[in-house]
Design a protein around this motif. Structure first.
Motif, PDB file in Angstrom:
ATOM      1  N   GLY A 186     -46.031  36.797 -34.909  1.00 20.53           N
ATOM      2  CA  GLY A 186     -47.457  36.499 -34.962  1.00 20.53           C
ATOM      3  C   GLY A 186     -48.280  37.730 -34.656  1.00 20.53           C
ATOM      4  O   GLY A 186     -47.744  38.832 -34.475  1.00 20.53           O
ATOM      5  N   PRO A 187     -49.597  37.587 -34.561  1.00 18.49           N
ATOM      6  CA  PRO A 187     -50.477  38.746 -34.415  1.00 18.49           C
ATOM      7  C   PRO A 187     -50.711  39.204 -32.977  1.00 18.49           C
ATOM      8  O   PRO A 187     -51.427  40.189 -32.772  1.00 18.49           O
ATOM      9  N   GLU A 188     -50.119  38.544 -31.990  1.00 21.65           N
ATOM     10  CA  GLU A 188     -50.403  38.925 -30.608  1.00 21.65           C
ATOM     11  C   GLU A 188     -49.872  40.326 -30.314  1.00 21.65           C
ATOM     12  O   GLU A 188     -48.680  40.601 -30.510  1.00 21.65           O
ATOM     13  N   PRO A 189     -50.719  41.238 -29.847  1.00 23.95           N
ATOM     14  CA  PRO A 189     -50.264  42.601 -29.553  1.00 23.95           C
ATOM     15  C   PRO A 189     -49.089  42.611 -28.578  1.00 23.95           C
ATOM     16  O   PRO A 189     -49.089  41.903 -27.577  1.00 23.95           O
ATOM     17  N   GLY A 190     -48.079  43.402 -28.918  1.00 19.36           N
ATOM     18  CA  GLY A 190     -46.888  43.505 -28.096  1.00 19.36           C
ATOM     19  C   GLY A 190     -45.738  42.643 -28.565  1.00 19.36           C
ATOM     20  O   GLY A 190     -44.596  42.858 -28.159  1.00 19.36           O
ATOM     21  N   VAL A 237     -42.276  34.012 -44.011  1.00 19.52           N
ATOM     22  CA  VAL A 237     -41.900  34.348 -42.638  1.00 19.52           C
ATOM     23  C   VAL A 237     -41.169  35.687 -42.550  1.00 19.52           C
ATOM     24  O   VAL A 237     -41.019  36.243 -41.460  1.00 19.52           O
ATOM     25  N   ALA A 238     -40.696  36.229 -43.673  1.00 24.37           N
ATOM     26  CA  ALA A 238     -40.014  37.519 -43.709  1.00 24.37           C
ATOM     27  C   ALA A 238     -40.006  38.013 -45.145  1.00 24.37           C
ATOM     28  O   ALA A 238     -40.263  37.248 -46.078  1.00 24.37           O
ATOM     29  N   GLY A 239     -39.722  39.296 -45.312  1.00 26.88           N
ATOM     30  CA  GLY A 239     -39.750  39.864 -46.651  1.00 26.88           C
ATOM     31  C   GLY A 239     -38.480  40.613 -47.000  1.00 26.88           C
ATOM     32  O   GLY A 239     -37.720  41.035 -46.125  1.00 26.88           O
ATOM     33  N   ILE A 240     -38.256  40.777 -48.300  1.00 24.18           N
ATOM     34  CA  ILE A 240     -37.188  41.626 -48.806  1.00 24.18           C
ATOM     35  C   ILE A 240     -37.831  42.650 -49.738  1.00 24.18           C
ATOM     36  O   ILE A 240     -38.494  42.288 -50.707  1.00 24.18           O
ATOM     37  N   PHE A 255     -43.858  45.490 -34.656  1.00 19.85           N
ATOM     38  CA  PHE A 255     -44.529  44.946 -33.475  1.00 19.85           C
ATOM     39  C   PHE A 255     -46.037  45.084 -33.642  1.00 19.85           C
ATOM     40  O   PHE A 255     -46.533  46.122 -34.095  1.00 19.85           O
ATOM     41  N   ALA A 256     -46.754  44.020 -33.291  1.00 16.57           N
ATOM     42  CA  ALA A 256     -48.210  44.023 -33.416  1.00 16.57           C
ATOM     43  C   ALA A 256     -48.838  44.911 -32.350  1.00 16.57           C
ATOM     44  O   ALA A 256     -48.407  44.909 -31.185  1.00 16.57           O
ATOM     45  N   VAL A 257     -49.849  45.663 -32.744  1.00 15.70           N
ATOM     46  CA  VAL A 257     -50.621  46.494 -31.816  1.00 15.70           C
ATOM     47  C   VAL A 257     -52.100  46.357 -32.154  1.00 15.70           C
ATOM     48  O   VAL A 257     -52.467  45.959 -33.257  1.00 15.70           O
ATOM     49  N   ARG A 258     -52.940  46.689 -31.178  1.00 13.14           N
ATOM     50  CA  ARG A 258     -54.384  46.611 -31.424  1.00 13.14           C
ATOM     51  C   ARG A 258     -54.876  47.770 -32.279  1.00 13.14           C
ATOM     52  O   ARG A 258     -55.822  47.626 -33.055  1.00 13.14           O
ATOM     53  N   ASP A 259     -54.264  48.941 -32.126  1.00 10.68           N
ATOM     54  CA  ASP A 259     -54.714  50.132 -32.838  1.00 10.68           C
ATOM     55  C   ASP A 259     -53.480  50.977 -33.167  1.00 10.68           C
ATOM     56  O   ASP A 259     -52.832  51.506 -32.262  1.00 10.68           O
ATOM     57  N   THR A 260     -53.164  51.099 -34.438  1.00  7.82           N
ATOM     58  CA  THR A 260     -51.960  51.813 -34.844  1.00  7.82           C
ATOM     59  C   THR A 260     -52.011  53.279 -34.435  1.00  7.82           C
ATOM     60  O   THR A 260     -51.025  53.833 -33.934  1.00  7.82           O
ATOM     61  N   ALA A 261     -53.145  53.935 -34.652  1.00  5.43           N
ATOM     62  CA  ALA A 261     -53.245  55.356 -34.323  1.00  5.43           C
ATOM     63  C   ALA A 261     -53.024  55.602 -32.834  1.00  5.43           C
ATOM     64  O   ALA A 261     -52.324  56.545 -32.438  1.00  5.43           O
ATOM     65  N   LEU A 262     -53.611  54.755 -31.997  1.00  5.27           N
ATOM     66  CA  LEU A 262     -53.428  54.904 -30.553  1.00  5.27           C
ATOM     67  C   LEU A 262     -51.981  54.634 -30.155  1.00  5.27           C
ATOM     68  O   LEU A 262     -51.427  55.323 -29.279  1.00  5.27           O
TER      69      LEU A 262
END
Length: 249
Positions: free
Chosen positions: A131-135, A178-181, A198-205
């Motif tokens: 899911g989208p929750e960071p971490g 739910v997943a990709g190939i 893994f979801a993060v709030r800011d990819t660059a950071l």
């Protein structure tokens, strides 16, 4: 007891590393994880947690020369039945099925091309859906040179359909991806593998912090259909991606 996730759903990720203390420090800082002991039967193994809820497992590999790597586990109604289907479809079962105390029953397998994945029959521990929750885990995709064959293999083992796409086919559970190939143009001589995001709030950071912690950037931040992503390696060489998940419209 929580209800087991629907068969075919990616429900858990685990890292086997040669430096558990280093991995705990790296991912704890980068993704905000705390840790609790895992099943004693799995040896030197901990569960990573976000707000008290388990999101991943970290353990020590006992095999000399075994690569540091993340493994994606899929929920199954019966680990024994799914493991038998793996064998019948030409894959291999390397571990199990074995009972992980009261947490559940597991197996570690490889598909026809050699990509490693896990099977998890949840009992007290059902796992965690992406899911989208960071971490937390945000997405899993298989990079392979035979996407059509992989879709047939996983479709049979997991009893789920795939939706074909241009760059990526999607594993469907109850009609949702739910997943990709993905066809492995990026393999460049590397074996096929499941990649965890893994979801993060800011990819660059997140990329900047990962390098400060001793990690490496394998692919710089770039835009994808699921959000802005980057491919990284932890200080021990374990590969993973971070994904700044797009907000639903």
């Amino acid at each position: 007891m929580k209800l087991r996730l629907a068969q075919g759903t990616p429900c858990w990720v685990s890292l086997l590393t040669d430096d558990l203390a280093g991995a705990r420090a790296f991912y704890g800082d980068l993704l905000g994880w705390s840790y609790s002991p895992g099943p004693a039967q799995l040896g030197d193994y901990v569960r990573a947690e976000l707000d008290g809820e388990p999101v991943a497992g970290l353990g020590v590999s006992s095999a000399i020369g075994f690569p540091v790597q993340w493994t994606t586990y899929f929920a199954v109604d019966s680990a024994d039945s799914a493991a038998q289907l793996v064998r019948e479809c030409g894959g291999t079962v390397a571990v199990g099925p074995v009972q992980a105390e009261r947490a559940g029953r597991m197996a570690i397998a490889a598909d026809v091309s050699g990509a490693v994945f896990g099977l998890w029959q949840g009992e007290e521990h059902v796992g965690r859906e992406a899911g989208p929750e960071p971490g937390g885990p945000a997405w899993a995709e298989l990079l392979t040179s035979d996407a059509e064959g992989a879709a047939a293999f996983y479709g049979t083992v997991l009893g789920r359909a795939f939706r074909p796409g241009g760059e990526e086919s999607a594993l469907l559970v109850d009609g949702r991806p739910v997943a990709g190939i993905r066809h492995g143009a990026e393999l460049r001589g590397h074996p096929p593998r499941w990649r965890i995001h893994f979801a993060v709030r800011d990819t660059a950071l997140a990329v900047r912090r990962a390098t400060e912690l001793g990690g490496r950037v394998l692919v710089e931040p770039h835009d994808t259909a699921r959000g802005r992503a980057a491919r990284l390696a932890d200080p021990q060489g374990g590969r993973f991606s971070v994904l700044e998940v797009l907000e639903p419209r």
